[in-house]
Write a protein that holds these residues in place. Structure first.
Motif, PDB file in Angstrom:
ATOM      1  N   ALA A  17       0.834  -1.205   0.000  1.00 63.55           N
ATOM      2  CA  ALA A  17       0.000   0.000   0.000  1.00 63.55           C
ATOM      3  C   ALA A  17       0.867   1.252   0.000  1.00 63.55           C
ATOM      4  O   ALA A  17       2.034   1.224   0.389  1.00 63.55           O
ATOM      5  N   LEU A  18       0.264   2.370  -0.439  1.00 62.83           N
ATOM      6  CA  LEU A  18       0.916   3.665  -0.351  1.00 62.83           C
ATOM      7  C   LEU A  18       0.547   4.243   1.007  1.00 62.83           C
ATOM      8  O   LEU A  18      -0.627   4.485   1.279  1.00 62.83           O
ATOM      9  N   ILE A  19       1.534   4.460   1.868  1.00 59.40           N
ATOM     10  CA  ILE A  19       1.289   4.859   3.251  1.00 59.40           C
ATOM     11  C   ILE A  19       2.019   6.161   3.551  1.00 59.40           C
ATOM     12  O   ILE A  19       3.186   6.322   3.192  1.00 59.40           O
ATOM     13  N   CYS A  20       1.310   7.067   4.208  1.00 57.57           N
ATOM     14  CA  CYS A  20       1.960   8.298   4.654  1.00 57.57           C
ATOM     15  C   CYS A  20       1.403   8.662   6.021  1.00 57.57           C
ATOM     16  O   CYS A  20       0.374   8.159   6.450  1.00 57.57           O
ATOM     17  N   SER A  21       2.114   9.519   6.691  1.00 53.76           N
ATOM     18  CA  SER A  21       1.613  10.054   7.960  1.00 53.76           C
ATOM     19  C   SER A  21       1.797  11.564   7.925  1.00 53.76           C
ATOM     20  O   SER A  21       2.632  12.093   7.186  1.00 53.76           O
ATOM     21  N   GLY A  22       0.981  12.230   8.725  1.00 51.06           N
ATOM     22  CA  GLY A  22       1.021  13.680   8.710  1.00 51.06           C
ATOM     23  C   GLY A  22       1.042  14.273  10.096  1.00 51.06           C
ATOM     24  O   GLY A  22       0.822  13.593  11.088  1.00 51.06           O
ATOM     25  N   ARG A  23       1.303  15.544  10.118  1.00 44.80           N
ATOM     26  CA  ARG A  23       1.343  16.313  11.359  1.00 44.80           C
ATOM     27  C   ARG A  23      -0.023  16.958  11.591  1.00 44.80           C
ATOM     28  O   ARG A  23      -0.845  17.028  10.667  1.00 44.80           O
ATOM     29  N   PRO A  24      -0.267  17.463  12.783  1.00 44.32           N
ATOM     30  CA  PRO A  24      -1.541  18.140  13.053  1.00 44.32           C
ATOM     31  C   PRO A  24      -1.812  19.332  12.129  1.00 44.32           C
ATOM     32  O   PRO A  24      -2.963  19.652  11.867  1.00 44.32           O
ATOM     33  N   ASP A  25      -0.749  19.948  11.596  1.00 45.24           N
ATOM     34  CA  ASP A  25      -0.960  21.081  10.680  1.00 45.24           C
ATOM     35  C   ASP A  25      -1.289  20.611   9.259  1.00 45.24           C
ATOM     36  O   ASP A  25      -1.419  21.402   8.358  1.00 45.24           O
ATOM     37  N   ARG A  26      -1.426  19.305   9.076  1.00 44.99           N
ATOM     38  CA  ARG A  26      -1.802  18.646   7.822  1.00 44.99           C
ATOM     39  C   ARG A  26      -0.648  18.501   6.828  1.00 44.99           C
ATOM     40  O   ARG A  26      -0.846  18.111   5.691  1.00 44.99           O
TER      41      ARG A  26
END
Length: 99
Positions: A17-26
């Motif tokens: 899968a294509l997986i990413c994570s982000g910060r609260p500021d998007r």
């Protein structure tokens, strides 16, 4: 018996899968190898808000609206948007957003 050492990034890079994570500021702070290969870009080009440049211009506003609403509400959602591939062509992708 001690469990083997676990390398989360290696596991994510091996996922189909294509997986990413982000910060609260998007802004994005991690993309797995599959994402980078799919769009043909370096992590530096995608991190922060660079990832939004790879969305089709006609889909960007709605995708960002869903992302912002999901983060504000804390509720997961999904969005479909075309993403520019390494070939320069766009591919429809379903994005699952889990704040």
């Amino acid at each position: 018996m001690k469990p083997p050492d676990f390398d989360l990034r290696l596991a994510l890079d091996m996922a189909p899968a294509l997986i990413c994570s982000g910060r609260p500021d998007r802004g994005v702070d991690y993309l797995n190898r599959r994402w980078l290969d799919e769009v043909g870009a370096s992590p530096d080009a995608l991190e922060g808000f660079g990832w939004a440049d790879f969305l089709h211009p006609d889909d960007r506003e709605e995708h960002l609206r869903r992302l912002h609403a999901s983060v504000a509400s804390g509720e997961p959602t999904a969005s479909e948007a075309r993403v520019r591939r390494a070939t320069g062509e766009y591919r429809w992708m379903r994005h699952r957003i889990h704040p």
